[in-house]
Write an enzyme that holds these catalytic residues in place. Sequence first.
Site, PDB file in Angstrom:
ATOM      1  N   HIS A  43      58.062  -5.140  68.535  1.00  0.00           N
ATOM      2  CA  HIS A  43      58.939  -4.222  67.550  1.00  0.00           C
ATOM      3  C   HIS A  43      59.352  -2.996  68.513  1.00  0.00           C
ATOM      4  O   HIS A  43      58.549  -1.813  68.494  1.00  0.00           O
ATOM      5  CB  HIS A  43      58.744  -4.000  66.932  1.00  0.00           C
ATOM      6  CG  HIS A  43      59.231  -2.791  65.666  1.00  0.00           C
ATOM      7  ND1 HIS A  43      59.276  -2.781  64.580  1.00  0.00           N
ATOM      8  CD2 HIS A  43      60.434  -2.033  66.297  1.00  0.00           C
ATOM      9  CE1 HIS A  43      59.907  -2.151  63.861  1.00  0.00           C
ATOM     10  NE2 HIS A  43      60.619  -1.820  65.051  1.00  0.00           N
ATOM     11  N   GLU A  70      61.539  -7.343  66.673  1.00  0.00           N
ATOM     12  CA  GLU A  70      62.427  -7.021  65.149  1.00  0.00           C
ATOM     13  C   GLU A  70      62.903  -5.814  65.104  1.00  0.00           C
ATOM     14  O   GLU A  70      62.147  -4.602  66.383  1.00  0.00           O
ATOM     15  CB  GLU A  70      60.686  -6.959  64.844  1.00  0.00           C
ATOM     16  CG  GLU A  70      60.165  -6.828  64.486  1.00  0.00           C
ATOM     17  CD  GLU A  70      58.736  -6.876  63.647  1.00  0.00           C
ATOM     18  OE1 GLU A  70      57.736  -5.735  63.933  1.00  0.00           O
ATOM     19  OE2 GLU A  70      58.601  -8.013  63.006  1.00  0.00           O
ATOM     20  N   HIS A 190      52.769  -8.693  57.904  1.00  0.00           N
ATOM     21  CA  HIS A 190      52.276  -7.552  57.512  1.00  0.00           C
ATOM     22  C   HIS A 190      51.066  -7.259  56.959  1.00  0.00           C
ATOM     23  O   HIS A 190      50.494  -7.943  56.012  1.00  0.00           O
ATOM     24  CB  HIS A 190      53.340  -6.509  56.830  1.00  0.00           C
ATOM     25  CG  HIS A 190      52.909  -5.125  57.238  1.00  0.00           C
ATOM     26  ND1 HIS A 190      53.394  -4.308  58.076  1.00  0.00           N
ATOM     27  CD2 HIS A 190      52.290  -3.915  55.884  1.00  0.00           C
ATOM     28  CE1 HIS A 190      53.217  -2.933  57.782  1.00  0.00           C
ATOM     29  NE2 HIS A 190      52.025  -2.762  57.298  1.00  0.00           N
TER      30      HIS A 190
END
Length: 237
Positions: A43, A70, A190
């Site tokens: 990310h 992401e 997550h």
Amino acid sequence: MTKLSVNVNKIATIRNARGGDVPNVVQVAIDCERFGAEGITIHPRPDERHITTKDVYDLKKVVTTEFNIEGYPDERFMQLIKENKPTQATLVPDGPNVLTSNAGWDTVKYKDKLTKICQELSDMGVRSAIFVDTHLDNIRGAKAVGVDRIELYTGPYADNYEADRDVAIKDYIAAAELANELGLEINAGHDLSLENLAFFKQSIPHLEEVSIGHALIADALYLGLEESVKRYKNLLK
């Protein structure tokens, strides 16, 4: 078997704390693949507080499994996708000041924006995924924008797992069943961990991939990286 994509952001965080190149993000990614991971996730945030722009290009050269980038789909992010052509681009709604992704897209409100971006990704030959919660309207909305996959935000599941895992998983089952009916492939991520991953896997049909970073890297401090990757993979069989 559900694929394991290892998020190496935390490795970059440790490296950046001291500068230099220790630990080496590229080598860790190579090792994770060697130990059995089927993907690498990053990310690259605008402030480069963990993954840097240079990391993106360096990792593209060596990742041989699925490469998942992401982030929030601003101009910078889309340029990184265009120039690196990862296997998958996962779109998250959080802005640059958010500590970690903590909510899914309102796919109804942002239908036009997401439709345009998903089409751009399709034109690039990059698989699209959208970070979503379990609200069924957002699952239907994901289908409407033309995305390839959804990634279920599993923070609430992890938060409530110890109190009552059956309650914690209920909405995820409903969301996954609807996504499957609509022809959407399903990822999740997550706060999934060695403690809660197996129950999530066995409860969610057609789970294609999980992206795990924080818990896996924390486990590696005690177990070692190879053993940690193997234990997560075993839970996904």
